[in-house]
Design a protein around this motif. Sequence first.
Motif: not given
Length: 259
Positions: A179-199
């Motif tokens: 989706n295109k929301t502030w939460l998708s930016h936070f969870a889908g990019i910041f958390l997924a790519e930089n914190v959990f590194k599952c993407i």
Amino acid sequence: MCTKLLFPSIRNLTIKKDTVDSTEMKHFKKLADEWWDDKGPLRALHSLNDLRIPLIRDRLIKIGATGGHEGKSVSVLDVGCGGGILVEALNRAGHNVLVTGVDANDELINVAKIHAKSKNLSLNYECTTIEEHAIVNAQKYDVVVSSETIEHVTEKQQFLRSCIQCLKPGGSLFMTTFNKTWLSHFAGIFLAENVFKCIPKGTHEYDKFIALNDLIDLLKKEKCTTIFTSGIFYNPLTNNWFLSRFNPISYALHAVKLC
């Protein structure tokens, strides 16, 4: 009269010369050697099969699209198939499912072919864009799947038009995306790519995400009606996906091409 679908199938992915992003192509080529490591950087994509295969099967059953002449096959197009993770899962979904995978990335198509050969699988892969494929395969498929692809496409209307062009009247289109929301930016990019590194880092650009209502509107313009939506949620700690009423991060969509 609408053509009825015969079996649950899933996914298609493709992009045209005009819609292919060279930066995206280079990014995914770097992942070619790790594509089939289900514990590696694409582990979330591997585990997504556990959600999308049953989802598509159940949705097709729900609309009565699994009936038909005995022995008749269901044709499925996976657009943007990459290295074949979904194509192989779809192939295992039933003996009467005929899956074609298309992707504009030659290295990933080669990965898909090599992996299929190693498993003694005879699968149909084509290195092409969806726009090029649609020209010679109009109204060919019962099901088109575009899973985790449209968020990598700039010209979304053109991409969708070509996907739908490949569908038979009454055929089903399945999509999953952010989706295109502030939460998708936070969870889908910041958390997924930089914190959990599952993407893998750099996989997504927020500007290319598409809001659910915007996607529904684009599909309506192409004479495709959306009949089902659901939020989808990924737990990076367990590597599991779930359907959810909560859709601000990611969602799944089922649309049908009008007759």
